[in-house]
Design an enzyme around this catalytic site. Sequence first.
Site, mmCIF file in Angstrom:
data_model
loop_
_atom_site.group_PDB
_atom_site.id
_atom_site.type_symbol
_atom_site.label_atom_id
_atom_site.label_comp_id
_atom_site.label_asym_id
_atom_site.label_seq_id
_atom_site.Cartn_x
_atom_site.Cartn_y
_atom_site.Cartn_z
ATOM 1 N N LYS A 147 0.846 -1.202 0.000
ATOM 2 C CA LYS A 147 0.000 0.000 0.000
ATOM 3 C C LYS A 147 0.880 1.250 0.000
ATOM 4 O O LYS A 147 2.081 1.172 0.273
ATOM 5 C CB LYS A 147 -0.922 -0.028 1.218
ATOM 6 C CG LYS A 147 -0.170 0.039 2.549
ATOM 7 C CD LYS A 147 -1.076 -0.240 3.736
ATOM 8 C CE LYS A 147 -0.296 -0.205 5.032
ATOM 9 N NZ LYS A 147 -1.068 -0.736 6.169
ATOM 10 N N ARG A 202 -10.770 -0.220 14.565
ATOM 11 C CA ARG A 202 -10.737 0.450 13.260
ATOM 12 C C ARG A 202 -11.728 -0.314 12.392
ATOM 13 O O ARG A 202 -12.914 -0.248 12.644
ATOM 14 C CB ARG A 202 -9.283 0.410 12.747
ATOM 15 C CG ARG A 202 -8.976 1.365 11.636
ATOM 16 C CD ARG A 202 -7.490 1.444 11.307
ATOM 17 N NE ARG A 202 -6.930 0.218 10.731
ATOM 18 C CZ ARG A 202 -5.690 0.078 10.278
ATOM 19 N NH1 ARG A 202 -4.847 1.102 10.348
ATOM 20 N NH2 ARG A 202 -5.258 -1.042 9.770
ATOM 21 N N HIS A 217 -5.884 -7.365 12.853
ATOM 22 C CA HIS A 217 -4.689 -6.513 12.828
ATOM 23 C C HIS A 217 -4.302 -6.118 14.249
ATOM 24 O O HIS A 217 -5.166 -5.752 15.044
ATOM 25 C CB HIS A 217 -4.991 -5.267 11.994
ATOM 26 C CG HIS A 217 -3.772 -4.460 11.633
ATOM 27 N ND1 HIS A 217 -2.626 -5.018 11.132
ATOM 28 C CD2 HIS A 217 -3.540 -3.123 11.689
ATOM 29 C CE1 HIS A 217 -1.733 -4.058 10.903
ATOM 30 N NE2 HIS A 217 -2.260 -2.909 11.237
ATOM 31 N N ARG A 237 1.776 -11.006 7.012
ATOM 32 C CA ARG A 237 1.365 -9.794 6.303
ATOM 33 C C ARG A 237 2.309 -8.623 6.605
ATOM 34 O O ARG A 237 1.872 -7.570 7.044
ATOM 35 C CB ARG A 237 -0.049 -9.463 6.791
ATOM 36 C CG ARG A 237 -1.019 -9.019 5.730
ATOM 37 C CD ARG A 237 -2.427 -8.953 6.288
ATOM 38 N NE ARG A 237 -2.534 -8.170 7.486
ATOM 39 C CZ ARG A 237 -3.135 -8.556 8.613
ATOM 40 N NH1 ARG A 237 -3.726 -9.708 8.694
ATOM 41 N NH2 ARG A 237 -3.155 -7.765 9.667
ATOM 42 N N TYR A 296 14.425 30.877 7.600
ATOM 43 C CA TYR A 296 13.168 31.455 8.082
ATOM 44 C C TYR A 296 13.093 31.407 9.606
ATOM 45 O O TYR A 296 13.492 30.425 10.229
ATOM 46 C CB TYR A 296 11.977 30.660 7.550
ATOM 47 C CG TYR A 296 11.719 30.786 6.078
ATOM 48 C CD1 TYR A 296 11.397 32.021 5.507
ATOM 49 C CD2 TYR A 296 11.782 29.673 5.247
ATOM 50 C CE1 TYR A 296 11.140 32.124 4.136
ATOM 51 C CE2 TYR A 296 11.520 29.762 3.895
ATOM 52 C CZ TYR A 296 11.198 30.992 3.346
ATOM 53 O OH TYR A 296 10.946 31.085 2.006
ATOM 54 N N CYS A 341 13.436 24.582 4.684
ATOM 55 C CA CYS A 341 12.534 25.314 3.792
ATOM 56 C C CYS A 341 11.806 24.339 2.870
ATOM 57 O O CYS A 341 12.030 23.140 2.923
ATOM 58 C CB CYS A 341 13.325 26.308 2.937
ATOM 59 S SG CYS A 341 14.493 27.336 3.853
ATOM 60 N N ASP A 345 12.103 23.877 -0.388
ATOM 61 C CA ASP A 345 12.920 23.243 -1.427
ATOM 62 C C ASP A 345 14.395 23.145 -1.079
ATOM 63 O O ASP A 345 15.185 22.654 -1.878
ATOM 64 C CB ASP A 345 12.787 24.034 -2.732
ATOM 65 C CG ASP A 345 11.348 24.353 -3.051
ATOM 66 O OD1 ASP A 345 10.550 23.401 -3.134
ATOM 67 O OD2 ASP A 345 11.013 25.547 -3.151
#
Length: 376
Positions: free
Chosen positions: A39, A137, A171, A231, A271, A318, A320
């Site tokens: 997944k 869940r 699970h 699993r 920053y 930052c 990038d």
Amino acid sequence: MNDLTKRTWAEIDLSAIRHNYHAIRSLLPEGCRFLGVVKADAYGHGALRVSQLLQDEGAEYLAVSCLDEALELRRGGITMPILILGHTPKEYTRVLIENKLTQTATCHAKAVEYSEEAVRLGKVLNVHIKLDTGMSRLGYLCAGDLFEEGVENIIASCALPNLEFEGFYTHFAVSDEPDEDSRVYTKEQFRLFTAVLDAVKERSGISFPIRHCANSGAVVSYPETTLDMVRPGLLLYGYGDGGTLGLRPAMRLVTTVSTIKIHEPGTCVSYGRRYVTTKRTRIGVLAAGYADGLPRLSSNKCSYRIEGAAAPQIGTICMDMCMVDLTDIPAAETGCEAEVFGPNNDLCALSDAAQTIPYELLCSVTKRVPRVYLNA
Ligand SMILES: *Cc1c(COP(=O)(O)O)cnc(C)c1O
């Protein structure tokens, strides 16, 4: 790196995944099936490439979270059985059947819906029932006072037409946590799982060919839970064994030093001015930031591997770019590689610094980071 721009990339060492697969496999009793969890684009490693590898190596099953992920694999030529762990709306029953996908039934009402659709189509849908034993869940409820109702619901589901009940699973919530309380909890989840299976068998004669519950944590710490299939996800990608299996990290996230400048003491960096130099500092600018998957929460708290040394990351990361202190690494020059995480820079140290888990950082490497496959 040849045809890429050599900014930031993720090397995926397929031989590491192959190695990890066989290391996990060697723990399993004979006849136990292996389901590889792919997944979330195989935890960022590329679902199709990883699935192809697992198919070639002889794994029996794959799991994804949703229909779109399963269809990507089918379109890419993956023919092995695929289990969808999450919900698929009943309107897609035809797509599930046509693509030979296995759907999780998470409660009796949903099993009824899938059955009705399958009857309408005149086809059979392959299903695994999921039991909620303590994750709260997805899954049929069966804990405490709900035990009887849970067992009856499962028996009722199994009587529905045009569904093939191939599997039964649950699970674990804390199988990867070593404390005693977690051990007690996991064992109780497993006890409930087998108690429900036994009750269903006793009252209706129904049994399931593939019973499975072991995620990575359970494969490592609870061998009694392997049953008919395991699993694992995280283990395949090289983490979660506490070093006991000799797993190899499959992904190496790499960026480059784009610029180096020397700054005087008292210089503010990035920053928010959260880092101020206290000495003459040789600062490198790396060509990767949070939009590539570097966790911003790890700003000022982690280091990357450059020229064989740990370069402290300084200043706020930052979008990038980010900065590193190269004062003590004179060999580092513009154009050098910096390993953000991988075999030479521990992902777990980085995830700790970012107050998260290795899973999240693997999944957070973004689309603009090209995957480069090694040792195909
Ligand atoms: C994600 C997932 C797994 C794999 O978990 P790991 O901890 O990566 O081994 C197994 N089963 C289910 C139901 C999952 O959602």
